[in-house]
Design a protein around this motif. Sequence first.
Motif, PDB file in Angstrom:
ATOM      1  N   ASP A  84       0.857  -1.192   0.000  1.00 28.07           N
ATOM      2  CA  ASP A  84       0.000   0.000   0.000  1.00 28.07           C
ATOM      3  C   ASP A  84       0.892   1.240   0.000  1.00 28.07           C
ATOM      4  O   ASP A  84       1.421   1.637   1.035  1.00 28.07           O
ATOM      5  CB  ASP A  84      -0.907  -0.024   1.228  1.00 28.07           C
ATOM      6  CG  ASP A  84      -1.856   1.166   1.298  1.00 28.07           C
ATOM      7  OD1 ASP A  84      -1.765   2.077   0.445  1.00 28.07           O
ATOM      8  OD2 ASP A  84      -2.683   1.193   2.229  1.00 28.07           O
ATOM      9  N   SER A  85       1.029   1.855  -1.151  1.00 32.16           N
ATOM     10  CA  SER A  85       1.943   2.991  -1.285  1.00 32.16           C
ATOM     11  C   SER A  85       1.416   4.272  -0.645  1.00 32.16           C
ATOM     12  O   SER A  85       2.120   5.276  -0.617  1.00 32.16           O
ATOM     13  CB  SER A  85       2.250   3.246  -2.765  1.00 32.16           C
ATOM     14  OG  SER A  85       1.066   3.598  -3.452  1.00 32.16           O
ATOM     15  N   THR A  86       0.204   4.237  -0.100  1.00 29.43           N
ATOM     16  CA  THR A  86      -0.365   5.446   0.504  1.00 29.43           C
ATOM     17  C   THR A  86       0.012   5.604   1.977  1.00 29.43           C
ATOM     18  O   THR A  86      -0.371   6.582   2.597  1.00 29.43           O
ATOM     19  CB  THR A  86      -1.905   5.454   0.375  1.00 29.43           C
ATOM     20  OG1 THR A  86      -2.455   4.382   1.151  1.00 29.43           O
ATOM     21  CG2 THR A  86      -2.344   5.326  -1.076  1.00 29.43           C
ATOM     22  N   ALA A  87       0.748   4.659   2.538  1.00 33.75           N
ATOM     23  CA  ALA A  87       1.116   4.736   3.952  1.00 33.75           C
ATOM     24  C   ALA A  87       2.414   5.508   4.125  1.00 33.75           C
ATOM     25  O   ALA A  87       3.311   5.441   3.289  1.00 33.75           O
ATOM     26  CB  ALA A  87       1.256   3.335   4.535  1.00 33.75           C
ATOM     27  N   ALA A  88       2.489   6.228   5.237  1.00 40.48           N
ATOM     28  CA  ALA A  88       3.703   6.977   5.566  1.00 40.48           C
ATOM     29  C   ALA A  88       3.771   7.141   7.071  1.00 40.48           C
ATOM     30  O   ALA A  88       2.780   6.949   7.778  1.00 40.48           O
ATOM     31  CB  ALA A  88       3.688   8.346   4.890  1.00 40.48           C
ATOM     32  N   ALA A  89       4.949   7.488   7.539  1.00 33.93           N
ATOM     33  CA  ALA A  89       5.126   7.759   8.964  1.00 33.93           C
ATOM     34  C   ALA A  89       5.605   9.189   9.136  1.00 33.93           C
ATOM     35  O   ALA A  89       6.427   9.676   8.363  1.00 33.93           O
ATOM     36  CB  ALA A  89       6.141   6.797   9.564  1.00 33.93           C
ATOM     37  N   ALA A  90       5.049   9.849  10.118  1.00 32.46           N
ATOM     38  CA  ALA A  90       5.479  11.196  10.494  1.00 32.46           C
ATOM     39  C   ALA A  90       5.578  11.211  12.009  1.00 32.46           C
ATOM     40  O   ALA A  90       4.561  11.184  12.699  1.00 32.46           O
ATOM     41  CB  ALA A  90       4.484  12.237   9.998  1.00 32.46           C
ATOM     42  N   GLY A  91       6.807  11.204  12.523  1.00 37.59           N
ATOM     43  CA  GLY A  91       6.981  11.119  13.970  1.00 37.59           C
ATOM     44  C   GLY A  91       6.467   9.795  14.465  1.00 37.59           C
ATOM     45  O   GLY A  91       6.880   8.743  14.004  1.00 37.59           O
ATOM     46  N   LYS A  92       5.511   9.845  15.386  1.00 38.60           N
ATOM     47  CA  LYS A  92       4.939   8.618  15.943  1.00 38.60           C
ATOM     48  C   LYS A  92       3.574   8.280  15.331  1.00 38.60           C
ATOM     49  O   LYS A  92       2.822   7.497  15.880  1.00 38.60           O
ATOM     50  CB  LYS A  92       4.834   8.738  17.462  1.00 38.60           C
ATOM     51  CG  LYS A  92       3.980   9.886  17.940  1.00 38.60           C
ATOM     52  CD  LYS A  92       3.993   9.977  19.441  1.00 38.60           C
ATOM     53  CE  LYS A  92       3.058  11.095  19.878  1.00 38.60           C
ATOM     54  NZ  LYS A  92       2.872  11.125  21.304  1.00 38.60           N
ATOM     55  N   VAL A  93       3.302   8.853  14.155  1.00 36.16           N
ATOM     56  CA  VAL A  93       2.017   8.645  13.488  1.00 36.16           C
ATOM     57  C   VAL A  93       2.203   7.833  12.212  1.00 36.16           C
ATOM     58  O   VAL A  93       3.061   8.142  11.383  1.00 36.16           O
ATOM     59  CB  VAL A  93       1.341   9.995  13.149  1.00 36.16           C
ATOM     60  CG1 VAL A  93       0.041   9.790  12.385  1.00 36.16           C
ATOM     61  CG2 VAL A  93       1.100  10.807  14.414  1.00 36.16           C
ATOM     62  N   LEU A  94       1.397   6.784  12.079  1.00 36.14           N
ATOM     63  CA  LEU A  94       1.286   6.023  10.833  1.00 36.14           C
ATOM     64  C   LEU A  94       0.038   6.561  10.149  1.00 36.14           C
ATOM     65  O   LEU A  94      -1.046   6.524  10.723  1.00 36.14           O
ATOM     66  CB  LEU A  94       1.143   4.528  11.131  1.00 36.14           C
ATOM     67  CG  LEU A  94       0.861   3.605   9.954  1.00 36.14           C
ATOM     68  CD1 LEU A  94       2.009   3.630   8.951  1.00 36.14           C
ATOM     69  CD2 LEU A  94       0.605   2.185  10.446  1.00 36.14           C
ATOM     70  N   TRP A  95       0.196   7.114   8.937  1.00 36.03           N
ATOM     71  CA  TRP A  95      -0.954   7.762   8.312  1.00 36.03           C
ATOM     72  C   TRP A  95      -1.063   7.430   6.835  1.00 36.03           C
ATOM     73  O   TRP A  95      -0.106   7.000   6.186  1.00 36.03           O
ATOM     74  CB  TRP A  95      -0.949   9.256   8.555  1.00 36.03           C
ATOM     75  CG  TRP A  95       0.174  10.018   7.912  1.00 36.03           C
ATOM     76  CD1 TRP A  95       1.486   9.994   8.239  1.00 36.03           C
ATOM     77  CD2 TRP A  95       0.063  10.919   6.811  1.00 36.03           C
ATOM     78  NE1 TRP A  95       2.209  10.823   7.428  1.00 36.03           N
ATOM     79  CE2 TRP A  95       1.351  11.409   6.537  1.00 36.03           C
ATOM     80  CE3 TRP A  95      -1.001  11.375   6.039  1.00 36.03           C
ATOM     81  CZ2 TRP A  95       1.611  12.322   5.525  1.00 36.03           C
ATOM     82  CZ3 TRP A  95      -0.737  12.293   5.039  1.00 36.03           C
ATOM     83  CH2 TRP A  95       0.547  12.752   4.793  1.00 36.03           C
ATOM     84  N   ASN A  96      -2.267   7.627   6.322  1.00 41.03           N
ATOM     85  CA  ASN A  96      -2.579   7.413   4.914  1.00 41.03           C
ATOM     86  C   ASN A  96      -2.448   8.753   4.208  1.00 41.03           C
ATOM     87  O   ASN A  96      -3.174   9.698   4.528  1.00 41.03           O
ATOM     88  CB  ASN A  96      -3.997   6.845   4.774  1.00 41.03           C
ATOM     89  CG  ASN A  96      -4.333   6.506   3.358  1.00 41.03           C
ATOM     90  OD1 ASN A  96      -4.224   7.328   2.457  1.00 41.03           O
ATOM     91  ND2 ASN A  96      -4.762   5.265   3.143  1.00 41.03           N
ATOM     92  N   THR A  97      -1.550   8.842   3.236  1.00 38.41           N
ATOM     93  CA  THR A  97      -1.283  10.109   2.560  1.00 38.41           C
ATOM     94  C   THR A  97      -2.429  10.553   1.668  1.00 38.41           C
ATOM     95  O   THR A  97      -2.498  11.730   1.313  1.00 38.41           O
ATOM     96  CB  THR A  97       0.007  10.008   1.724  1.00 38.41           C
ATOM     97  OG1 THR A  97      -0.142   8.958   0.758  1.00 38.41           O
ATOM     98  CG2 THR A  97       1.223   9.747   2.601  1.00 38.41           C
TER      99      THR A  97
END
Length: 169
Positions: free
Chosen positions: A48-61
């Motif tokens: 799933d290429s829409t996933a990313a991490a920012a700090g302590k958050v796993l989020w859908n771009t």
Amino acid sequence: MARFFLTFLALQLSLFGINMLGVVQQHVVLPWTMLLARMCAGLVTWFDSTAAAAGKVLWNTVTGFGVSIEPGCNGIEACIVLFAAIVAFPSSWRHKLVGLLVGFAAVQALNIVRVISLFYLGQWNTQIFNFAHEYLWQALIMLDVLIVWLLWVRAGNKAVAAPTQEAAA
């Protein structure tokens, strides 16, 4: 048995107290939590290429939905319980070290599955996400701790029994 129980409680109180210190939170817990988010994002991006991490958050771009990995959700507290049980139980230090390393890996591996499943459950159904987050996964992580500890105790008993049986033969 009383010695084990009292040592187990003392170790938990000590380790949870250390875990709550600001310096430990800043220099150990937060970096670990951010690494956990990056590991989860790295695994999810395989399919799933829409996933990313920012700090302590796993989020859908794409959708903007994210799960923030907060204290209690990073597996550290579960590891503290497991570590206290292993160290308190009478066994060789070598066996304890193996238990600590394998146990940490087992708890964290399941916690990665937990975070990723919650990431997708939250995008699908908020009510199911809330139930899974607050009840189901809390129980499963602690069940993992219990099972890992019981397997470790059993492995230690087999290791002690094996030399005794060889000496008797």
